[in-house]
Enzyme design. Sequence first.
Site: not given
Length: 657
Positions: A142, A156-157, A160, A234
């Site tokens: 990762r 995409y950016p 939160k 989300s």
Amino acid sequence: MTTERRDAPPTAEGWYVLHDVRTIDWAGWAEASQRTRDRAIEEGIEFLQSATAVEDADEGDSMVVSMLGHKGDLMLVHMRSTLADIDELERRFERTALASFTERDRSFVSVTEASGYSERGREFIEGDLDDDSGLARYMRSRLYPEIPEKEHVCFYPMDKRRDPEYNWYDLPFEERAEHMDAHGDIGREYAGKVTQMITGAIGIDDWEWGVTLYADDMTDVKDLLYEMRFDPSSSKFAEFGPFWIGRRFDPADLDALLAGEPLSTPWDDADSAQSDNRPATPEDAVDGDSHGEGGHPHGESRDTHGASDSEDSSGDTHGEDDAGDSHPDTGGGRPATTDSWSDGIAEVDGMSARLGKAGFYDGEDYTGRTYALAFETDRDAADLADEVEGLASNFDHYDTHVTTAVRASGGDTYLVSLWATADAAQTASGFLTDLDGIDTGARGWTGDPQDEAGDAATPTGTDENDDIRSQLADQDIYAGQPHGEDVYALVVYSEADLDRLRSAVEDLRASFEGDDHVKTALYDDPDGEVAAVVSLWANESAAQHASDDLESVPGVVRKAGEGDGFGTMGMFYTVKPDHREDFVETFGTVGDLLATMDGHRESALLVNDADENDMFIASQWDSREDAMTFFRSDDFRETVQWGREVLADTPRHVFLA
């Protein structure tokens, strides 16, 4: 008034990443002279090929994307170990003639990130985890990811939310971890379809995180993100920026991009610059091409497979919960941390036979070409199965996983894990070898090897035996090349008495001593008047050189393979002493069956003069197809299945030299 400070998960950072989106001045390009355009194309290709080959740094990766829609025409993505490396790449591009025809539309600067919501994730970040463990390998994949061979790219950016009602940062640590884990359950359903890279940008760019998704089919990205929209992590706690999408292309096709012509991907050409500076992977060694069957399957794993965190894959990525530390599709690909196979897991041929010994059979536990890991251990099978159950359940989330299970066979305990790709098996091996008592084993492909086009390659050995080799391999019987080690047999039959033959065989052994000689032995037929002298060799030329010496033994009446019909075949069995009589009795039953089959001439069971448990079956048929009919029969399969319980080793079928 008192305030409670929430716990932030620790993070680890890897490579810095630049997403650089450019708009092309099409009017200026059309008005430029051909000489000016040629120079721009030449310098542009030179820069892009150098970047994707990572010629400017010791480690990293880059790709070139043709953008779709109004948000830009060209996207360059660079991953490097320092911001200075990224800065230099930016300035180098601006100095090319191509850059004068572009204008930066937007960009995003970030760094690859992994966080520690789980205890074991924190152990990795704090340096308390074994560097060779499966989780450590996954975490490194990762932080130092490879760009996978997938055609489409979506970036995409995201942030939160910090709204009064839904403030992610006000949630207790445990609640955030639960959200991340539940969110990942959705993503795991898209393993193998969508690959993901998560980067953190807090304090670096305007958004908090960036998500880069790779897929061959963009509808998979659409389906994934649509499904995740309904997840609370989300719907309640995520804010998303603009989406940039495009198609990857080979830097050498820059002129085609500017001319509006079709584009090829970097992996369409085996000599593409895209693969010039890649560390070798296990797939390279096995398949002989740049990336094996599955491309760079590093990302099709729990967190990086394009989905486990996806939309809300903020730095709070969940992926290291203790119960699910298996990320079998992370294949490595980090220059300084590229993982090699453990020294205790040797690559071997003839994996079908090894799996058969462990109780795993083609057509029952797997089908066709599969990459296998096989471990033999003295652990209790039931105890080991309990430990493996959790790993196997997690592995099942991945399209590349076939099966992982524990079997007790012949008094031994076996752990077998089967995968569609070698890279997936490599990463899974890290988790399996974390288990107590699992440290040495074998690995390799079942079935026929494949050529670069993915089709079955022509096996070595004589063409007339190819179909028989494959059929026997399906029954997990060693059949010479290519399913096992290279062994060639010479067999002569003699009517001389056994004492004379014993002396002759001893002399032969003394003269045959050398690396190429495998075995020379005398086999007696208790029910016949002739005995067989069998000599096995590591290569065909050595066997042929020994042929004259073998034919010089006294009383030779014939050489195996001579005459019409289908030449004699050697089926060698080592029987467990307690089951010897059972084996002999069963051969009698099979012999009665053979006597009724069309094309069968004769079969005999011969016994090693020095070891009564080592037996050799010689058969003669009118034609190869007659023999194949028997090998395909249920009777033969049932006999083989029964034999697994009484044999001390895998049966071998050795073709004549």
